[in-house]
Design an enzyme around this catalytic site. Structure first.
Site, PDB file in Angstrom:
ATOM      1  CG  ASP A   1      -2.100  -0.879   1.027  1.00 49.31           C
ATOM      2  OD1 ASP A   1      -2.887  -1.052   1.970  1.00 49.31           O
ATOM      3  OD2 ASP A   1      -2.247  -1.426  -0.090  1.00 49.31           O
TER       4      ASP A   1
ATOM      5  CG  ASP B   1      -1.118   4.934  -0.262  1.00 44.96           C
ATOM      6  OD1 ASP B   1      -1.245   4.646   0.937  1.00 44.96           O
ATOM      7  OD2 ASP B   1      -1.957   4.611  -1.133  1.00 44.96           O
TER       8      ASP B   1
ATOM      9  CB  SER C   1     -30.952  16.812 -35.871  1.00 43.00           C
ATOM     10  OG  SER C   1     -32.202  16.519 -35.322  1.00 43.00           O
ATOM     11  CG  LEU C   2     -32.125  11.082 -36.359  1.00 40.54           C
ATOM     12  CD1 LEU C   2     -32.764  10.117 -35.376  1.00 40.54           C
ATOM     13  CD2 LEU C   2     -31.515  10.329 -37.525  1.00 40.54           C
TER      14      LEU C   2
ATOM     15  CD  GLU D   1     -30.695   1.469 -33.840  1.00 44.81           C
ATOM     16  OE1 GLU D   1     -30.638   2.704 -33.678  1.00 44.81           O
ATOM     17  OE2 GLU D   1     -29.697   0.756 -34.037  1.00 44.81           O
TER      18      GLU D   1
ATOM     19  CE  LYS E   1     -35.676  11.154 -32.274  1.00 45.66           C
ATOM     20  NZ  LYS E   1     -35.519  11.952 -31.057  1.00 45.66           N
TER      21      LYS E   1
ATOM     22  CG  ASP F   1     -36.886  12.064 -24.888  1.00 42.00           C
ATOM     23  OD1 ASP F   1     -36.067  12.844 -25.408  1.00 42.00           O
ATOM     24  OD2 ASP F   1     -37.983  12.420 -24.442  1.00 42.00           O
TER      25      ASP F   1
ATOM     26  NE  ARG G   1     -27.952  17.302 -31.267  1.00 43.92           N
ATOM     27  CZ  ARG G   1     -29.150  16.906 -31.675  1.00 43.92           C
ATOM     28  NH1 ARG G   1     -29.261  15.837 -32.449  1.00 43.92           N
ATOM     29  NH2 ARG G   1     -30.236  17.527 -31.305  1.00 43.92           N
TER      30      ARG G   1
ATOM     31  CD  GLU H   1     -30.139  10.420 -26.992  1.00 44.36           C
ATOM     32  OE1 GLU H   1     -29.355  10.355 -27.973  1.00 44.36           O
ATOM     33  OE2 GLU H   1     -31.023  11.278 -26.901  1.00 44.36           O
TER      34      GLU H   1
ATOM     35  CE1 TYR I   1     -27.663   7.740 -31.494  1.00 38.75           C
ATOM     36  CE2 TYR I   1     -28.610   7.080 -29.397  1.00 38.75           C
ATOM     37  CZ  TYR I   1     -28.210   8.067 -30.268  1.00 38.75           C
ATOM     38  OH  TYR I   1     -28.340   9.377 -29.909  1.00 38.75           O
TER      39      TYR I   1
ATOM     40  CE  LYS J   1     -30.052   4.836 -36.277  1.00 35.38           C
ATOM     41  NZ  LYS J   1     -29.187   4.527 -35.150  1.00 35.38           N
TER      42      LYS J   1
ATOM     43  CE  LYS K   1     -40.176  13.973 -31.810  1.00 32.00           C
ATOM     44  NZ  LYS K   1     -39.246  14.299 -30.723  1.00 32.00           N
TER      45      LYS K   1
ATOM     46  CB  CYS L   1     -49.184  26.465   7.827  1.00 29.29           C
ATOM     47  SG  CYS L   1     -49.539  24.701   7.822  1.00 29.29           S
TER      48      CYS L   1
ATOM     49  CB  CYS M   1     -50.582  24.548  12.047  1.00 34.04           C
ATOM     50  SG  CYS M   1     -49.205  25.454  11.339  1.00 34.04           S
TER      51      CYS M   1
ATOM     52  CB  CYS N   1     -45.644  25.199   7.708  1.00 36.32           C
ATOM     53  SG  CYS N   1     -46.144  25.281   9.430  1.00 36.32           S
TER      54      CYS N   1
ATOM     55  CB  CYS O   1     -46.976  22.446  11.699  1.00 36.93           C
ATOM     56  SG  CYS O   1     -48.052  22.086  10.307  1.00 36.93           S
TER      57      CYS O   1
END
Ligand code: AMP
Ligand code: ZN
Length: 699
Positions: free
Chosen positions: A34, A38, A83-84, A112, A114, A116, A135, A171, A223, A287, A311, A405, A408, A423, A428
């Site tokens: 060790d 170190d 982009s697509l 495939e 998509k 998000d 991107r 992604e 992808y 694709k 989409k 509140c 109360c 609150c 309360c």
């Protein structure tokens, strides 16, 4: 030392450290002590500090701690990250098909999901990750290498079979379950919640402190080719299979299709499955599989001509905000909630949606009486997507956060830097009810007979004014306490134990006995359960365990040197900063709790009751056996269920921990254990072993 000498020495040190790591982690056969390790690490850090140009991001010393960068350097994408082109209907896809067939013949489509999330590009040189970028505008993105290294799914190193220089694109995303948990934590801390997993992911990647990214549940799907190293592939499917074989996560679903009709049925199938993925998808990507046709088809400035996105229509439903009510949570946060005209959405009836806070309402300009579109954020939480302004009649009313509140009548405050209004009345009733429920919940003191309704009855009868009043309940009074009208939902299986508990008019009866017994048992529950039970912001189950592992007992938490250390360490810059097993927000919150009037009183009351919960590691454990007193953490895919191993370890005197701390002796790493985990373990002085070695140790 000049730059040239430093560079040579740094390379030498990296090689030594990496070999030591490999021997230690992969072969479980350490070849250096060790101390030497170190010293090498310290020397490398010093050189990298002195010659910043040598501090490459995949350096073993930077990998562990995760660096802090000053803003983001810019990266030029070559080829650009396009982009697509998008379609929203099948006939638009049929037009795409007709266009393609005019130009090329004899090809196959691949369909495939998509994903998000946030698209990123990963570049490897000599088999190591050298750069990760967002991107950005497609040509220029942000260098987020340090943050990408904090994502366990991003391979740091590739096997020798991979090209020496490789760039892949994919992604990054936040898992749905992770998103829900993150929002819970944000809300408890009074911070803004994320609107959806994609925003949460983007926010997490743009952190200047990679440790924040590391704490976020991020994942990856790859992808696309990023140019370098991908020329040799004939087809897209072949390329994806190769990516997978080099350790990249790829989409768990894809279909090949010869005709556009087959493409249609693939996108229908995908739509059916869209909620089954760990990531959100907003459509399908179609694709062409044959990569030789890409140059023939070419690209527009916007996207390639050999691919189209399809989409899906967002799943949303129209309804009316009938009123806006305000709920008071455990920590006093006032949350406005839209009471909706009930409507069906993606398989369930929705009647309420949280509106988070007043800023959010103002931003979306949601008014009482508005027609709104609702969606499910992260596919689960109902949320107001937008107001249908055209349907306004003028009778809609703006909402105003109540000044007091609503439960109360106490004073409310909005703390600096927080979006939440709280609150601040410590007495309360609403807060006490919620705190009591939390106190009794499964991972806390597990008082099964104490659910929402019982909590209400205990608070409104005045029998419980403080959580710890539970420990001096008068059994007779408890038995004579009437539950309010309406059916009690028995929590966690209590119904079988308590016949009749769910009958609305029934009094506590034997349930009172049952509750008293459970309360008695709670006195000796381990420290982490108590720490979680108190309900300190930022202290969830896992964090409570991490903190408990570093303390002997409850009374050691007030003014704890360990926690103060965490906070001070956080103020340190860059390389001096250590990785500690406790999160700084949590350390701060626990210290603040014990300094607060409420916390001081709680601690004093607990002491007066003769309760001082003990940390599991110091709880009278088995003191014999081959693993006596040793902390063990199980991780990765193991060949037997974890529970089974946990029992074996405990039988051998070991202590099963949920996360590696400085007290962990062994990290038992199964298949697919992330490099970050083992590196962190190593940094804390934990030995990383495999199943075989564990079985040997168990004898
Ligand atoms: P958009 O962000 O709406 O312009 O759509 C294009 C983006 O979809 C691309 O830049 C990728 O980041 C993303 N995307 C998600 N899944 C895929 C996939 N399977 N293939 C290609 N792009 C994808
Ligand atoms: Zn209140």
């Amino acid at each position: 030392m000049n730059l040239q000498e430093a560079s040579a020495r740094a390379a030498e040190l990296r090689r030594l450290i990496e070999k030591a790591n490999h021997d230690y982690y992969d072969l479980a056969a350490p070849t250096v002590g060790d101390r030497d390790y170190d010293l090498w690490e310290a020397e490398l850090l010093r050189i990298e500090g002195e010659f910043p140009s040598l501090a490459d991001a995949s350096s073993p010393v930077r990998n562990v701690a995760g660096g802090v960068s000053d803003g983001f350097a810019k990266v030029r994408h070559d080829p650009p990250m396009q982009s697509l082109d998008k379609t929203h209907a099948k006939d638009e896809l049929a037009e795409f098909d007709a266009f393609v067939r005019k130009t090329v013949t004899d090809f196959t489509y691949v369909v495939e999901p998509k994903v998000d999330g946030v698209s990123i590009s990963l570049r490897y040189e000599d088999g190591r990750l050298v750069r990760a970028a967002t991107r950005g505008n497609g040509t220029i993105g942000d260098d987020i290498t340090a943050n990408a290294l904090a994502i366990a799914a991003v391979p740091r190193e590739l096997p020798a079979s991979a090209p020496r220089v490789l760039e892949v694109r994919g992604e990054a995303y936040m898992t749905r379950s992770g998103f829900l948990e993150l929002n819970e934590r944000q809300a408890a801390a009074g911070l803004e919640e994320f609107a959806n997993p994609r925003n949460a992911c983007a926010g997490s990647l743009k952190q200047l402190d990679a440790r924040v990214t590391a704490s976020r549940p991020l994942d990856l799907v790859v992808y696309n080719s990023g140019g370098a190293g991908c020329d040799g592939f004939k087809s897209h499917s072949e390329m994806i299979a190769a990516f997978r074989s080099w350790g990249f996560p790829t989409a768990p679903w894809s279909r090949r299709a010869k005709t556009i009709e087959e493409v249609f049925s693939a996108i229908d199938e995908l739509q059916e499955k869209r909620h089954d993925f760990p990531f959100e998808i907003d459509g399908a990507v179609v694709k062409i599989d044959e990569r030789a046709l890409y140059p023939v088809l070419g690209a527009t400035a916007h996207g390639p001509r050999w691919a189209r996105a399809y989409k899906y229509a967002p799943e949303r439903a129209e309804t009316v905000v009938e009123s806006i009510t305000v709920q008071v949570g455990r920590t006093g946060i006032l949350t406005p909630v839209a009471e909706l005209r009930p409507v069906e959405l993606a398989g369930s009836t929705i009647a309420r949606a949280t509106l988070h806070n007043e800023d959010q309402i103002a931003r979306q300009d949601i008014r009482i009486g508005d027609h709104v579109w609702i969606v499910k954020a992260g596919d689960v939480i109902p949320a107001v997507d937008s107001v249908i302004v055209e349907k306004r009649t003028g009778a809609e009313r703006k909402f105003e956060m109540p000044a007091k509140c609503p439960v109360c009548g106490g004073e409310t405050k909005r703390a600096e830097g927080e979006v939440a209004v709280r609150c601040v009345n410590p007495a309360c009733g609403a807060q006490l009810r919620r705190r009591l429920e939390h106190f009794a919940s499964r991972n806390a003191l597990d008082l099964k007979a104490l659910g929402e309704k019982v909590a209400d009855a205990l608070v409104s009868s005045g029998m419980v004014k403080d959580l710890l009043d539970l420990f001096s309940l008068d059994p007779a009074a408890l038995e004579s306490l009437d539950l309010a009208e309406g059916a009690e939902e028995p929590a966690g299986g209590a119904a079988e134990l308590l016949p009749g508990f769910s009958r609305p008019t029934r009094k506590f009866g034997r349930n009172a006995q049952y509750l008293i017994k459970a309360i008695g048992e709670a006195r000796t529950l381990p420290l982490h359960r108590w720490l979680f039970a108190i309900g300190i912001p930022n202290v969830g189950v896992t964090v409570a365990k991490d903190i408990a592992a570093e303390h002997e007992r409850f009374s050691a938490l007030a003014g704890s040197a360990v926690l103060k250390n965490v906070v001070e360490n956080d103020a340190k810059k860059g390389k001096e900063r250590l990785i500690l097993p406790i999160k700084v927000e949590a350390a701060k919150a626990v210290l603040a709790f014990f300094e607060s009037e409420y916390g001081r009183r709680f601690a004093a009351q607990l002491a007066a009751l003769g309760i001082d919960p003990v940390s599991e590691k110091t709880a009278p454990a088995k003191t014999t056996g081959p693993l006596a007193g040793m902390g063990c953490v199980l991780t990765g895919t193991l060949s037997r269920p974890r529970g089974e191993y946990a029992k074996l370890i405990e039988a051998a005197g070991g202590i099963v921990q949920s996360a590696v701390t400085s007290k962990t002796r062994y990290l038992i790493a199964g298949e697919n254990t992330g490099a970050t985990k083992t590196a962190k373990a190593r940094a804390l002085g934990t030995e990383v072993i495999d199943e075989k070695r564990l079985l040997e140790l168990l004898g």
